[in-house]
Scaffold this motif. Structure first.
Motif, PDB file in Angstrom:
ATOM      1  N   MET A   1       0.832  -1.200   0.000  1.00  0.00           N
ATOM      2  CA  MET A   1       0.000   0.000   0.000  1.00  0.00           C
ATOM      3  C   MET A   1       0.864   1.247   0.000  1.00  0.00           C
ATOM      4  SD  MET A   1      -3.150  -0.872   2.603  1.00  0.00           S
ATOM      5  CE  MET A   1      -2.065  -1.246   3.985  1.00  0.00           C
ATOM      6  N   SER A   2       0.282   2.323  -0.490  1.00  0.00           N
ATOM      7  CA  SER A   2       0.962   3.609  -0.559  1.00  0.00           C
ATOM      8  C   SER A   2       0.467   4.513   0.551  1.00  0.00           C
ATOM      9  CB  SER A   2       0.695   4.259  -1.921  1.00  0.00           C
ATOM     10  OG  SER A   2       0.975   5.647  -1.886  1.00  0.00           O
ATOM     11  N   GLN A   3       1.334   5.419   1.030  1.00  0.00           N
ATOM     12  CA  GLN A   3       0.928   6.388   2.043  1.00  0.00           C
ATOM     13  C   GLN A   3      -0.111   7.375   1.505  1.00  0.00           C
ATOM     14  OE1 GLN A   3       1.517   6.577   5.294  1.00  0.00           O
ATOM     15  NE2 GLN A   3       2.772   4.724   5.297  1.00  0.00           N
ATOM     16  N   LEU A   4      -0.325   7.372   0.199  1.00  0.00           N
ATOM     17  CA  LEU A   4      -1.373   8.200  -0.395  1.00  0.00           C
ATOM     18  C   LEU A   4      -2.765   7.618  -0.145  1.00  0.00           C
ATOM     19  CD1 LEU A   4       0.385   8.937  -3.798  1.00  0.00           C
ATOM     20  CD2 LEU A   4      -0.154  10.640  -2.037  1.00  0.00           C
ATOM     21  N   GLU A   5      -2.826   6.362   0.223  1.00  0.00           N
ATOM     22  CA  GLU A   5      -4.108   5.687   0.405  1.00  0.00           C
ATOM     23  C   GLU A   5      -4.681   5.937   1.793  1.00  0.00           C
ATOM     24  OE1 GLU A   5      -4.379   1.578  -1.110  1.00  0.00           O
ATOM     25  OE2 GLU A   5      -2.289   1.822  -1.742  1.00  0.00           O
ATOM     26  N   THR A   6      -6.012   5.885   1.880  1.00  0.00           N
ATOM     27  CA  THR A   6      -6.739   5.956   3.150  1.00  0.00           C
ATOM     28  C   THR A   6      -7.790   4.838   3.136  1.00  0.00           C
ATOM     29  OG1 THR A   6      -8.176   7.640   2.150  1.00  0.00           O
ATOM     30  CG2 THR A   6      -6.386   8.416   3.576  1.00  0.00           C
ATOM     31  N   PRO A   7      -7.377   3.613   3.418  1.00  0.00           N
ATOM     32  CA  PRO A   7      -8.285   2.466   3.255  1.00  0.00           C
ATOM     33  C   PRO A   7      -9.548   2.547   4.099  1.00  0.00           C
ATOM     34  CG  PRO A   7      -6.257   1.831   4.407  1.00  0.00           C
ATOM     35  CD  PRO A   7      -6.031   3.186   3.843  1.00  0.00           C
ATOM     36  N   LEU A   8      -9.447   3.037   5.316  1.00  0.00           N
ATOM     37  CA  LEU A   8     -10.619   3.108   6.183  1.00  0.00           C
ATOM     38  C   LEU A   8     -11.583   4.189   5.723  1.00  0.00           C
ATOM     39  CD1 LEU A   8     -12.264   2.359   8.640  1.00  0.00           C
ATOM     40  CD2 LEU A   8     -10.704   3.713  10.049  1.00  0.00           C
ATOM     41  N   PHE A   9     -11.051   5.365   5.449  1.00  0.00           N
ATOM     42  CA  PHE A   9     -11.892   6.463   4.976  1.00  0.00           C
ATOM     43  C   PHE A   9     -12.562   6.096   3.656  1.00  0.00           C
ATOM     44  CE2 PHE A   9     -12.092  10.856   2.946  1.00  0.00           C
ATOM     45  CZ  PHE A   9     -13.258  11.216   3.602  1.00  0.00           C
ATOM     46  N   ASP A  10     -11.812   5.485   2.769  1.00  0.00           N
ATOM     47  CA  ASP A  10     -12.381   5.087   1.469  1.00  0.00           C
ATOM     48  C   ASP A  10     -13.510   4.071   1.649  1.00  0.00           C
ATOM     49  OD1 ASP A  10     -10.550   6.730   0.300  1.00  0.00           O
ATOM     50  OD2 ASP A  10      -9.214   5.140  -0.412  1.00  0.00           O
ATOM     51  N   ALA A  11     -13.334   3.138   2.577  1.00  0.00           N
ATOM     52  CA  ALA A  11     -14.374   2.134   2.821  1.00  0.00           C
ATOM     53  C   ALA A  11     -15.647   2.784   3.356  1.00  0.00           C
ATOM     54  CB  ALA A  11     -13.866   1.084   3.803  1.00  0.00           C
ATOM     55  N   LEU A  12     -15.489   3.787   4.199  1.00  0.00           N
ATOM     56  CA  LEU A  12     -16.655   4.498   4.723  1.00  0.00           C
ATOM     57  C   LEU A  12     -17.393   5.237   3.616  1.00  0.00           C
ATOM     58  CD1 LEU A  12     -15.104   5.885   8.022  1.00  0.00           C
ATOM     59  CD2 LEU A  12     -17.080   4.359   7.894  1.00  0.00           C
ATOM     60  N   LEU A  13     -16.640   5.876   2.721  1.00  0.00           N
ATOM     61  CA  LEU A  13     -17.274   6.588   1.611  1.00  0.00           C
ATOM     62  C   LEU A  13     -17.985   5.606   0.671  1.00  0.00           C
ATOM     63  CD1 LEU A  13     -14.578   9.278   0.697  1.00  0.00           C
ATOM     64  CD2 LEU A  13     -16.609   9.528   2.136  1.00  0.00           C
ATOM     65  N   LYS A  14     -17.348   4.493   0.412  1.00  0.00           N
ATOM     66  CA  LYS A  14     -17.951   3.481  -0.455  1.00  0.00           C
ATOM     67  C   LYS A  14     -19.247   2.951   0.156  1.00  0.00           C
ATOM     68  CE  LYS A  14     -16.925  -0.972  -2.658  1.00  0.00           C
ATOM     69  NZ  LYS A  14     -15.902  -2.047  -2.823  1.00  0.00           N
ATOM     70  N   HIS A  15     -19.220   2.706   1.441  1.00  0.00           N
ATOM     71  CA  HIS A  15     -20.417   2.206   2.133  1.00  0.00           C
ATOM     72  C   HIS A  15     -21.525   3.255   2.105  1.00  0.00           C
ATOM     73  CE1 HIS A  15     -22.527  -0.439   4.937  1.00  0.00           C
ATOM     74  NE2 HIS A  15     -22.882   0.650   5.601  1.00  0.00           N
ATOM     75  N   ARG A  16     -21.184   4.506   2.340  1.00  0.00           N
ATOM     76  CA  ARG A  16     -22.188   5.577   2.307  1.00  0.00           C
ATOM     77  C   ARG A  16     -22.829   5.680   0.933  1.00  0.00           C
ATOM     78  NH1 ARG A  16     -20.608  11.762   1.677  1.00  0.00           N
ATOM     79  NH2 ARG A  16     -20.000  10.776  -0.286  1.00  0.00           N
ATOM     80  N   ASN A  17     -21.996   5.593  -0.101  1.00  0.00           N
ATOM     81  CA  ASN A  17     -22.508   5.748  -1.464  1.00  0.00           C
ATOM     82  C   ASN A  17     -23.448   4.617  -1.861  1.00  0.00           C
ATOM     83  OD1 ASN A  17     -21.052   8.110  -1.714  1.00  0.00           O
ATOM     84  ND2 ASN A  17     -19.304   7.141  -2.732  1.00  0.00           N
ATOM     85  N   ARG A  18     -23.343   3.462  -1.208  1.00  0.00           N
ATOM     86  CA  ARG A  18     -24.270   2.356  -1.463  1.00  0.00           C
ATOM     87  C   ARG A  18     -25.662   2.667  -0.929  1.00  0.00           C
ATOM     88  NH1 ARG A  18     -22.653  -2.089   1.789  1.00  0.00           N
ATOM     89  NH2 ARG A  18     -24.670  -2.927   1.160  1.00  0.00           N
TER      90      ARG A  18
END
Length: 489
Positions: A1-18
């Motif tokens: 993984m890259s330090q540019l990534e935010t896996p937890l934040f991204d998962a929350l956004l993905k879940h919200r968008n569902r």
């Protein structure tokens, strides 16, 4: 993984968008069941990610997915073998560290000027604190850190000590020779745990003191929210394996952490880590530049003095964080508390803390030249306002001797007790905490013998308007002591 990534934040956004239909807590259901005024104020975005530990979002108590990935990225950024996210603040992380390394009857070496969470954990653990007196700064009237030499003497005197706790940097921004302290302790296979509440940024810039992980410490409780850009109550516990067990830490951490995890707070940790890892050096560089400029300008204001690198003259004051502006106001003929009140009422400025002689202002990633200029202007006006009262004042450093410990803090805390007038309590065994907060340095802890000197010290702080906290009686007229039991000398 890259330090540019935010896996937890991204998962929350993905879940919200569902836009899933929620039949689970929290009951406000993305704000729909919330008081409209509060919902409008905070906004729907943050409420839409105020969720619970359902499978797609992982579980902080047993991370296997996106939280685990986010913690791995944080460990890489901080130079740790493992990182735990804390939503109980650094207090929760400090308590986890202590309960990991000591149990009933175990000795732990700690500075006297520890945060109240340290003493709370020692009570819960049933451990015995071995106090080291911090180095005293007679010019500014404050306590610094502890020296490597004093740690070595303590370990020689108490070779059965199970751990050493160090504050690095202190609330005022000064750092000890942490690498030397770690080396001294590790020579004896004693783990070093670090209260790094005020040092989240130091890993990310070479002009700042060495971080706990860089110094080889075993654990460090680090406030990301204080100086790292995350939400209040968010911190990390960084760990270096060897003398401590990751599994043991996870077990203790889970005991102390709520199961109602705040995902907005966790997400802010994930994103703050990215900002520090990717842009931290550049952002901190600007903070340092602003602080250096402010320090230079403050030292030109009549009757004021801002501490700098001239204070570095021992292994207890080995380095400093220049973004902390420790400003002495005593030569204006006022206390730090009076300066804090004046700045609040006349300049709409809030400072980090005040004490008998000083105010403390911090420059962070969120400051610009505009805020610094407003501070300098206000300090100049304050100097003029009190110019007629100004005179050279010698700091009367009244740090009382550490009281004798008559019984373990845990036993004292749970003993049969009674209330009595504070003024008459000298010679009795205290059964509660009394401290000046901030920064939360104990005057008494449970199990210590109350002295007349410390009663006078408490009154001096009260008279100066400083916040003495801890006892059950908020008026501080009475104190809880061990019932009908005076110590035998």
């Amino acid at each position: 993984m890259s330090q540019l990534e935010t896996p937890l934040f991204d998962a929350l956004l993905k879940h919200r968008n569902r836009q899933p239909i929620q039949f689970h807590i929290p009951g406000h259901k993305k704000g729909q069941g919330m008081d409209p005024a509060f919902r409008e104020f905070v906004g729907d975005n943050v409420l839409s990610i105020d969720l619970i530990n359902i499978a797609p979002l992982d579980d902080l108590h047993s991370p296997k997915g996106v939280i685990k990935e986010a913690q791995k990225l944080a460990a890489e950024a901080f130079g740790a073998d493992h990182t735990f996210f804390s939503i109980q603040g650094t207090s929760g992380a400090i308590m986890t560290m202590i309960l990991t390394v000591v149990g009933p009857g175990d000795k732990i070496i700690v500075p006297r000027n520890v945060h109240k969470s340290t003493m709370s954990a020692i009570v819960l653990a049933g451990a015995i604190p071995i106090f080291i007196a911090p180095e005293i700064d007679t010019e500014y009237g404050i306590s610094h850190g502890i020296s490597a030499e004093s740690v070595e003497r303590a370990l020689n005197t108490y070779p059965d000590a199970k751990a050493v706790l160090v504050i690095n940097p202190t609330y005022y921004g000064f750092a000890a020779d942490l690498k030397k302290i770690v080396d001294v302790a590790h020579e004896r296979s004693v783990p070093v745990i670090v209260d790094e509440a005020h040092g989240v940024h130091i890993k990310f810039h070479d002009e700042l003191p060495i971080s706990a992980m860089e110094a080889g410490a075993d654990m460090a409780a680090t406030s990301v929210h204080k100086l790292g850009g995350s939400m209040t109550q968010s911190s990390v516990l960084n760990v270096r394996e060897g003398l401590v067990s990751i599994n043991r830490i996870q077990s203790v951490f889970s005991m102390l952490t709520t199961t109602s995890t705040s995902y907005p707070i966790l997400a802010s940790l994930d994103c703050a880590r990215r900002q520090l890892a990717v842009n931290g050096h550049e952002l901190i560089d600007e903070s340092i530049r602003l602080a250096k400029d402010a320090r230079k300008r403050i030292n030109k204001i009549p009757h004021l003095k801002c501490a700098g690198r001239e204070k570095l003259n021992s292994s207890a004051t080995y380095d400093m964080d220049p973004t902390k502006l420790l400003i002495s106001v005593k030569d204006l003929g006022i206390t730090g508390h009076q300066a804090e009140e004046w700045l609040r009422q006349n300049a709409n400025i809030e400072v980090e803390l005040s004490d008998l002689y000083n105010i403390l202002c911090i420059i962070t990633l969120g400051d610009t030249k505009k805020e610094v200029n407003l501070l300098i202007n206000a300090l100049q006006r304050m100097s003029q306002a009190f110019d007629s009262e100004a005179s050279i004042v010698e700091s009367l450093v009244r740090v009382p001797d550490i009281p004798a410990l008559a019984m373990s803090p845990r036993n004292a805390f749970y003993s049969q007790t009674e209330m009595m007038p504070l003024k008459d309590s000298a010679g009795y065994i205290c059964s509660e905490f009394i401290m000046v907060y901030p920064p939360g340095i104990p005057i008494f802890i449970p199990g210590e013998i109350i002295t007349e000197e410390n009663i006078k010290y408490i009154q001096m702080n009260i008279d100066a308007g400083l916040p003495v906290q801890g006892p059950e009686d908020p008026s501080l007229k009475t104190i809880r002591v061990i019932k009908e039991r005076k110590p035998i000398f």
